[in-house]
Design a protein around this motif. Structure first.
Motif, PDB file in Angstrom:
ATOM      1  N   ILE A  78     -26.401  61.167 -84.451  1.00 11.44           N
ATOM      2  CA  ILE A  78     -25.512  61.012 -83.300  1.00 11.44           C
ATOM      3  C   ILE A  78     -26.257  60.321 -82.168  1.00 11.44           C
ATOM      4  CG2 ILE A  78     -24.263  62.266 -81.502  1.00 11.44           C
ATOM      5  CD1 ILE A  78     -23.561  64.353 -83.701  1.00 11.44           C
ATOM      6  N   GLN A  79     -27.456  60.787 -81.877  1.00 10.31           N
ATOM      7  CA  GLN A  79     -28.252  60.193 -80.801  1.00 10.31           C
ATOM      8  C   GLN A  79     -28.554  58.732 -81.086  1.00 10.31           C
ATOM      9  OE1 GLN A  79     -31.732  59.229 -80.696  1.00 10.31           O
ATOM     10  NE2 GLN A  79     -31.738  58.964 -78.489  1.00 10.31           N
ATOM     11  N   SER A  80     -28.902  58.430 -82.314  1.00 10.41           N
ATOM     12  CA  SER A  80     -29.225  57.065 -82.703  1.00 10.41           C
ATOM     13  C   SER A  80     -28.004  56.154 -82.615  1.00 10.41           C
ATOM     14  CB  SER A  80     -29.782  57.069 -84.124  1.00 10.41           C
ATOM     15  OG  SER A  80     -30.080  55.774 -84.533  1.00 10.41           O
ATOM     16  N   ALA A  81     -26.847  56.636 -83.054  1.00 10.29           N
ATOM     17  CA  ALA A  81     -25.627  55.826 -83.032  1.00 10.29           C
ATOM     18  C   ALA A  81     -25.220  55.484 -81.605  1.00 10.29           C
ATOM     19  CB  ALA A  81     -24.497  56.560 -83.743  1.00 10.29           C
ATOM     20  N   VAL A  82     -25.273  56.455 -80.716  1.00  7.83           N
ATOM     21  CA  VAL A  82     -24.898  56.194 -79.315  1.00  7.83           C
ATOM     22  C   VAL A  82     -25.929  55.279 -78.659  1.00  7.83           C
ATOM     23  CG1 VAL A  82     -24.454  57.250 -77.057  1.00  7.83           C
ATOM     24  CG2 VAL A  82     -23.592  58.338 -79.128  1.00  7.83           C
ATOM     25  N   SER A  83     -27.189  55.424 -79.026  1.00  6.45           N
ATOM     26  CA  SER A  83     -28.258  54.591 -78.443  1.00  6.45           C
ATOM     27  C   SER A  83     -28.094  53.114 -78.773  1.00  6.45           C
ATOM     28  CB  SER A  83     -29.628  55.051 -78.935  1.00  6.45           C
ATOM     29  OG  SER A  83     -29.925  56.318 -78.430  1.00  6.45           O
ATOM     30  N   THR A  84     -27.415  52.800 -79.868  1.00  5.74           N
ATOM     31  CA  THR A  84     -27.255  51.399 -80.255  1.00  5.74           C
ATOM     32  C   THR A  84     -26.210  50.662 -79.421  1.00  5.74           C
ATOM     33  OG1 THR A  84     -25.590  51.905 -81.941  1.00  5.74           O
ATOM     34  CG2 THR A  84     -27.903  51.876 -82.647  1.00  5.74           C
ATOM     35  N   LEU A  85     -25.401  51.392 -78.670  1.00  6.50           N
ATOM     36  CA  LEU A  85     -24.383  50.742 -77.842  1.00  6.50           C
ATOM     37  C   LEU A  85     -25.031  49.975 -76.696  1.00  6.50           C
ATOM     38  CD1 LEU A  85     -21.784  53.638 -77.616  1.00  6.50           C
ATOM     39  CD2 LEU A  85     -21.540  51.517 -78.909  1.00  6.50           C
ATOM     40  N   PRO A  86     -24.440  48.818 -76.326  1.00  3.38           N
ATOM     41  CA  PRO A  86     -24.968  48.094 -75.176  1.00  3.38           C
ATOM     42  C   PRO A  86     -24.817  48.943 -73.911  1.00  3.38           C
ATOM     43  CG  PRO A  86     -23.081  46.937 -76.149  1.00  3.38           C
ATOM     44  CD  PRO A  86     -23.290  48.181 -76.919  1.00  3.38           C
ATOM     45  N   TRP A  87     -25.709  48.797 -73.014  1.00  2.00           N
ATOM     46  CA  TRP A  87     -25.720  49.482 -71.727  1.00  2.00           C
ATOM     47  C   TRP A  87     -26.195  50.928 -71.802  1.00  2.00           C
ATOM     48  CZ3 TRP A  87     -25.723  46.814 -67.434  1.00  2.00           C
ATOM     49  CH2 TRP A  87     -25.159  45.540 -67.444  1.00  2.00           C
ATOM     50  N   VAL A  88     -26.506  51.444 -72.971  1.00  2.00           N
ATOM     51  CA  VAL A  88     -26.998  52.820 -73.062  1.00  2.00           C
ATOM     52  C   VAL A  88     -28.502  52.820 -72.841  1.00  2.00           C
ATOM     53  CG1 VAL A  88     -27.332  54.804 -74.581  1.00  2.00           C
ATOM     54  CG2 VAL A  88     -25.156  53.582 -74.577  1.00  2.00           C
ATOM     55  N   ASP A  89     -28.940  53.598 -71.851  1.00  3.97           N
ATOM     56  CA  ASP A  89     -30.365  53.721 -71.550  1.00  3.97           C
ATOM     57  C   ASP A  89     -30.952  54.918 -72.290  1.00  3.97           C
ATOM     58  OD1 ASP A  89     -32.853  53.239 -70.385  1.00  3.97           O
ATOM     59  OD2 ASP A  89     -32.368  54.368 -68.573  1.00  3.97           O
TER      60      ASP A  89
END
Length: 132
Positions: A78-89
């Motif tokens: 879950i953490q990895s998937a959300v981290s791949t989105l643009p603008w996610v720090d």
């Protein structure tokens, strides 16, 4: 008579133990796990101030990952998937008993905006544009 009975019981316990060990280690019986039917995830809570990132973008990425049980959900995936989105720090993910996954997202900071273009963002080392 009492000693013979005790020996018989001990032999029976040993035999059951050996057979049980063989059955489990040879894969004849799968190990038990808590399945999603018993403790499904009912709530996925996303927190953060979103200026450039939409909650629907996060929802789309999370949908296949949270259709499982509370204990079966892979927090790192879950953490990895959300981290791949643009603008996610940064992203932090945790379970909240009994049926919630809590996700905290921090957006990258925009450093400039020019005309109709999307602003660039800064990761601390490199500057990226929305098209990157």
């Amino acid at each position: 008579m009492g000693n013979k009975f005790l020996v018989l019981v001990l032999l029976l316990i040993g035999l059951v133990g050996i057979v049980g060990y063989e059955v489990v280690t040879k894969g004849h019986i799968k190990t038990l796990s808590i399945k999603s039917a018993f403790l499904p995830i009912k709530y996925v809570r996303t927190e953060g101030v979103f200026q450039y990132l939409g909650k629907n973008e996060i929802k789309d990425v999370l949908q296949p990952l949270v259709m499982t049980g509370f204990f079966d959900a892979d927090m790192q995936a879950i953490q990895s998937a959300v981290s791949t989105l643009p603008w996610v720090d940064t992203v932090t993910v945790k379970r909240i008993w009994p049926d919630t996954i809590d996700i905290k997202v921090r957006e990258k900071k925009a450093i400039r905006a020019l005309g109709d273009k999307q602003p660039d963002y800064w990761t601390g080392r490199d500057i990226y544009t929305k098209e990157h």
